[in-house]
Design a protein around this motif. Structure first.
Motif, mmCIF file in Angstrom:
data_model
loop_
_atom_site.group_PDB
_atom_site.id
_atom_site.type_symbol
_atom_site.label_atom_id
_atom_site.label_comp_id
_atom_site.label_asym_id
_atom_site.label_seq_id
_atom_site.Cartn_x
_atom_site.Cartn_y
_atom_site.Cartn_z
ATOM 1 N N GLN A 62 19.534 -90.807 -8.683
ATOM 2 C CA GLN A 62 19.193 -91.050 -10.050
ATOM 3 C C GLN A 62 19.803 -90.340 -10.746
ATOM 4 O OE1 GLN A 62 15.558 -89.073 -11.048
ATOM 5 N NE2 GLN A 62 17.587 -87.331 -11.671
ATOM 6 N N ALA A 63 20.375 -91.880 -12.291
ATOM 7 C CA ALA A 63 20.530 -91.404 -13.412
ATOM 8 C C ALA A 63 19.677 -91.529 -14.762
ATOM 9 C CB ALA A 63 21.591 -92.931 -13.522
ATOM 10 N N ARG A 64 20.380 -90.131 -14.839
ATOM 11 C CA ARG A 64 18.953 -89.939 -16.683
ATOM 12 C C ARG A 64 20.517 -89.790 -17.825
ATOM 13 N NH1 ARG A 64 16.439 -92.240 -14.013
ATOM 14 N NH2 ARG A 64 14.477 -90.703 -13.081
ATOM 15 N N ALA A 65 20.117 -90.222 -19.182
ATOM 16 C CA ALA A 65 20.743 -90.001 -19.897
ATOM 17 C C ALA A 65 19.940 -89.352 -21.439
ATOM 18 C CB ALA A 65 21.282 -91.211 -20.341
ATOM 19 N N ALA A 66 20.432 -89.037 -22.228
ATOM 20 C CA ALA A 66 19.914 -88.214 -23.512
ATOM 21 C C ALA A 66 19.890 -89.035 -24.135
ATOM 22 C CB ALA A 66 20.760 -87.170 -23.654
ATOM 23 N N VAL A 67 20.712 -90.141 -24.891
ATOM 24 C CA VAL A 67 20.377 -90.523 -26.286
ATOM 25 C C VAL A 67 20.666 -92.107 -25.941
ATOM 26 C CG1 VAL A 67 20.755 -89.235 -27.688
ATOM 27 C CG2 VAL A 67 22.650 -90.741 -27.189
ATOM 28 N N GLY A 68 20.215 -93.464 -26.635
ATOM 29 C CA GLY A 68 20.641 -94.407 -26.267
ATOM 30 C C GLY A 68 21.616 -95.165 -27.074
ATOM 31 N N TYR A 69 22.903 -95.594 -25.946
ATOM 32 C CA TYR A 69 24.445 -95.914 -27.323
ATOM 33 C C TYR A 69 24.081 -96.796 -28.349
ATOM 34 C CZ TYR A 69 29.215 -95.591 -26.283
ATOM 35 O OH TYR A 69 30.604 -96.239 -26.893
ATOM 36 N N ASP A 70 23.713 -96.483 -28.863
ATOM 37 C CA ASP A 70 24.011 -97.587 -30.305
ATOM 38 C C ASP A 70 25.103 -96.975 -31.339
ATOM 39 O OD1 ASP A 70 23.217 -94.628 -31.333
ATOM 40 O OD2 ASP A 70 21.669 -95.755 -32.413
ATOM 41 N N ALA A 71 25.277 -97.285 -32.200
ATOM 42 C CA ALA A 71 26.074 -96.931 -33.385
ATOM 43 C C ALA A 71 26.412 -95.479 -33.299
ATOM 44 C CB ALA A 71 26.058 -98.017 -34.313
ATOM 45 N N ALA A 72 25.607 -94.534 -33.388
ATOM 46 C CA ALA A 72 25.344 -93.349 -34.296
ATOM 47 C C ALA A 72 26.240 -93.080 -33.082
ATOM 48 C CB ALA A 72 24.303 -92.911 -34.502
ATOM 49 N N ALA A 73 25.754 -93.342 -31.471
ATOM 50 C CA ALA A 73 26.149 -92.316 -30.093
ATOM 51 C C ALA A 73 27.415 -92.786 -29.852
ATOM 52 C CB ALA A 73 24.796 -92.762 -29.292
ATOM 53 N N ARG A 74 27.646 -94.207 -30.861
ATOM 54 C CA ARG A 74 29.014 -94.882 -30.191
ATOM 55 C C ARG A 74 30.009 -93.828 -31.367
ATOM 56 N NH1 ARG A 74 32.340 -98.588 -28.515
ATOM 57 N NH2 ARG A 74 33.298 -99.295 -29.914
ATOM 58 N N LEU A 88 32.000 -81.535 -31.036
ATOM 59 C CA LEU A 88 31.484 -82.627 -30.492
ATOM 60 C C LEU A 88 30.295 -82.592 -29.201
ATOM 61 C CD1 LEU A 88 32.721 -85.234 -32.730
ATOM 62 C CD2 LEU A 88 30.442 -84.637 -32.944
ATOM 63 N N ALA A 89 31.084 -82.295 -28.867
ATOM 64 C CA ALA A 89 31.323 -82.062 -27.309
ATOM 65 C C ALA A 89 29.867 -81.159 -26.799
ATOM 66 C CB ALA A 89 32.087 -82.018 -27.052
ATOM 67 N N ALA A 90 29.631 -80.254 -27.684
ATOM 68 C CA ALA A 90 29.479 -79.174 -27.735
ATOM 69 C C ALA A 90 27.919 -79.804 -28.304
ATOM 70 C CB ALA A 90 29.526 -78.005 -28.604
ATOM 71 N N GLU A 91 28.048 -80.524 -29.484
ATOM 72 C CA GLU A 91 26.587 -80.786 -29.921
ATOM 73 C C GLU A 91 25.938 -81.653 -29.546
ATOM 74 O OE1 GLU A 91 25.482 -80.284 -32.442
ATOM 75 O OE2 GLU A 91 27.440 -79.461 -34.261
ATOM 76 N N ALA A 92 26.988 -82.493 -28.665
ATOM 77 C CA ALA A 92 25.992 -83.231 -27.187
ATOM 78 C C ALA A 92 25.545 -83.317 -26.472
ATOM 79 C CB ALA A 92 27.453 -84.786 -26.687
ATOM 80 N N ALA A 93 26.913 -82.274 -26.050
ATOM 81 C CA ALA A 93 25.700 -80.442 -24.672
ATOM 82 C C ALA A 93 24.464 -80.541 -25.102
ATOM 83 C CB ALA A 93 26.745 -79.934 -24.615
ATOM 84 N N ALA A 94 24.117 -79.930 -26.409
ATOM 85 C CA ALA A 94 23.278 -79.316 -26.633
ATOM 86 C C ALA A 94 21.815 -80.433 -27.189
ATOM 87 C CB ALA A 94 23.153 -78.731 -28.520
ATOM 88 N N VAL A 209 24.194 -87.693 -14.648
ATOM 89 C CA VAL A 209 23.895 -87.260 -16.343
ATOM 90 C C VAL A 209 24.795 -87.100 -16.694
ATOM 91 C CG1 VAL A 209 23.730 -85.083 -17.881
ATOM 92 C CG2 VAL A 209 22.844 -85.117 -15.261
ATOM 93 N N THR A 210 24.548 -88.728 -18.190
ATOM 94 C CA THR A 210 25.255 -88.604 -19.331
ATOM 95 C C THR A 210 24.593 -88.597 -20.377
ATOM 96 O OG1 THR A 210 24.741 -90.926 -19.241
ATOM 97 C CG2 THR A 210 25.861 -90.637 -17.980
ATOM 98 N N PHE A 211 25.401 -88.688 -21.920
ATOM 99 C CA PHE A 211 25.277 -88.128 -23.003
ATOM 100 C C PHE A 211 24.353 -89.299 -23.384
ATOM 101 C CE2 PHE A 211 26.463 -89.126 -27.329
ATOM 102 C CZ PHE A 211 25.533 -88.150 -27.485
ATOM 103 N N ALA A 212 25.147 -90.640 -22.985
ATOM 104 C CA ALA A 212 24.299 -91.797 -23.783
ATOM 105 C C ALA A 212 24.260 -92.897 -22.663
ATOM 106 C CB ALA A 212 25.282 -92.055 -25.355
#
Ligand code: ZN
Ligand code: ZN
Length: 218
Positions: A62-74, A88-94, A209-212
């Motif tokens: 399975q694959a799960r992501a935390a956020v949709g890849y919109d302009a902000a996530a990009r 930012l990697a730490a913020e994304a991980a949080a 597991v992905t951020f976006a």
């Protein structure tokens, strides 16, 4: 180091104070259930396989992501990848740890960067995310894969699939249950190719597991 010397401004809205302000962090698009059980795409009702992933060979469970890849996530991903803003990697991980339950696995690993990009950037963004997540989830993080040739190609789905097939090699045996961390899930081709290699190296199941995650209408 550079990170510490730069003025702290939100990379999305430019507000002062933090590289990701509270407002922008809260506004990152949520991926609400129901989701495709396999690839994690938002769907109208729960399914085992959705139109996005049905009929494709997918090597991960399975694959799960935390956020949709919109302009902000990009914006966040690019700032941490290309500008090397480590914080930012730490913020994304949080954000990932906040929105996703810990995977039921023995260890985390990550999609390796190809050599050229790693040398150019001086770091592997997926590895940084994986190491931060390992901290949150109190799991070991093990480098298990390397690139065999060429880089991750951008472009059309079919080209991507062709280009990543056979792109990875295992550098050591994989734990039985492993989570594969990457920054963005687009077509799933990279994650699947890496999962194939992990399974050949001993993994019984691979969770991605992905951020976006890119959100298409399916
Ligand atoms: Zn902001
Ligand atoms: Zn699916």
């Amino acid at each position: 180091m550079l990170d510490l010397l730069l003025p702290q401004r939100c990379v999305v809205c430019d507000a002062g104070g933090n590289q990701l302000c509270t407002g922008c962090r809260e506004d990152l698009p949520r991926i609400e259930p129901p989701l495709c059980a396999r690839c994690g795409a938002p769907v109208v009702w729960p399914v085992e396989r959705c139109r996005e992933c049905a009929g494709r060979r997918i090597a991960f469970a399975q694959a799960r992501a935390a956020v949709g890849y919109d302009a902000a996530a990009r914006c966040i991903v690019l700032s941490w990848k290309e500008r090397g803003l480590r914080r930012l990697a730490a913020e994304a991980a949080a954000v990932v740890a906040e929105r996703l339950p810990p995977p039921d696995v023995d260890a985390l690993t990550f999609v390796p960067a190809d050599r050229t990009r790693r040398l150019a950037r001086g770091h592997n963004p997926a590895e940084r995310l994986a190491r931060e997540l390992a901290h949150h989830w109190e799991l070991p993080c093990e480098p298990l894969l390397e690139r065999v040739r060429g880089g991750r190609q951008r472009g059309a789905t079919r080209d991507e699939r062709r280009s990543v097939r056979g792109a990875f090699r295992a550098t050591s045996p994989s734990p039985r249950r492993i989570a594969l961390v990457d920054d963005v899930y687009t077509t799933g081709a990279t994650a699947s190719a890496a999962s194939t290699t992990l399974r050949a190296a001993g993994a019984r199941s691979v969770e991605v597991v992905t951020f976006a995650r890119a959100l298409r209408r399916v």
